[in-house]
Design a protein around this motif. Structure first.
Motif, PDB file in Angstrom:
ATOM      1  N   ILE A   8      -0.054  -0.170  -3.471  1.00 49.83           N
ATOM      2  CA  ILE A   8      -0.916   0.461  -2.475  1.00 49.83           C
ATOM      3  C   ILE A   8      -0.083   1.489  -1.720  1.00 49.83           C
ATOM      4  O   ILE A   8       0.912   1.138  -1.079  1.00 49.83           O
ATOM      5  CB  ILE A   8      -1.495  -0.584  -1.498  1.00 49.83           C
ATOM      6  N   ILE A  10       0.955   3.734   1.161  1.00 52.32           N
ATOM      7  CA  ILE A  10       0.814   3.754   2.618  1.00 52.32           C
ATOM      8  C   ILE A  10       1.506   5.017   3.119  1.00 52.32           C
ATOM      9  O   ILE A  10       2.709   5.193   2.925  1.00 52.32           O
ATOM     10  CB  ILE A  10       1.455   2.505   3.268  1.00 52.32           C
ATOM     11  N   SER A  23      -3.726   3.881   4.609  1.00 57.48           N
ATOM     12  CA  SER A  23      -3.970   4.016   3.179  1.00 57.48           C
ATOM     13  C   SER A  23      -5.145   4.964   2.984  1.00 57.48           C
ATOM     14  O   SER A  23      -6.120   4.897   3.730  1.00 57.48           O
ATOM     15  CB  SER A  23      -4.313   2.655   2.570  1.00 57.48           C
ATOM     16  N   THR A  46      -2.629  -5.130   5.459  1.00 53.20           N
ATOM     17  CA  THR A  46      -3.046  -5.159   4.052  1.00 53.20           C
ATOM     18  C   THR A  46      -3.453  -6.572   3.649  1.00 53.20           C
ATOM     19  O   THR A  46      -4.458  -6.767   2.962  1.00 53.20           O
ATOM     20  CB  THR A  46      -1.916  -4.629   3.147  1.00 53.20           C
TER      21      THR A  46
END
Length: 131
Positions: A8, A10, A23, A46
């Motif tokens: 993911i 960031i 994000s 998250t």
């Protein structure tokens, strides 16, 4: 609970009071006064976002910060020294840092590799005091 296999991204930005992170793919936003605090807060945010579906760890997060903000925060890292260490023209790296030019993907990888190498060297060093 299933393990999340994807990284993911960031995005980290410097603010007047510290840092913010978000994000672009998921509804994840957080802040922190320092980078370590921001990293921990981003992991927590998250994990909260995916708590019902996936187990999230630090390995699932990929933090990105632009050159100027990186060198502004990590002032201890001298761009001229880094350029010499990685075999890059110091003026060119300075133009990247100041935002006058955008590095290619290969140049970015070369710079990041040099930063990681310096970090590795520093993490293996012990300081002593000789009288």
């Amino acid at each position: 609970m299933k393990t999340f296999k994807k990284k993911i991204k960031i995005i980290v930005e410097k603010t007047k009071t510290g840092f913010s992170a978000y994000s672009e793919e998921y509804p994840i936003f957080t802040t922190g006064r320092t980078i370590p605090e921001l990293i921990n807060n981003a992991l927590e945010a998250t994990q909260l976002n995916f708590e019902e579906e996936f187990e999230i760890t630090h390995e699932n997060l990929k933090f990105e910060i632009d050159f100027a903000q990186f060198f502004q925060y990590y002032k201890v890292l001298n761009s001229k020294f880094l350029a010499e260490k990685i075999g890059m023209n110091p003026t060119l790296l300075s133009q990247y840092v100041q935002g006058h030019k955008k590095p290619s993907e290969n140049q970015t990888e070369k710079i990041l590799s040099g930063i990681h190498q310096i970090g590795q060297e520093l993490s293996e060093m012990n300081l002593i005091y000789k009288s």
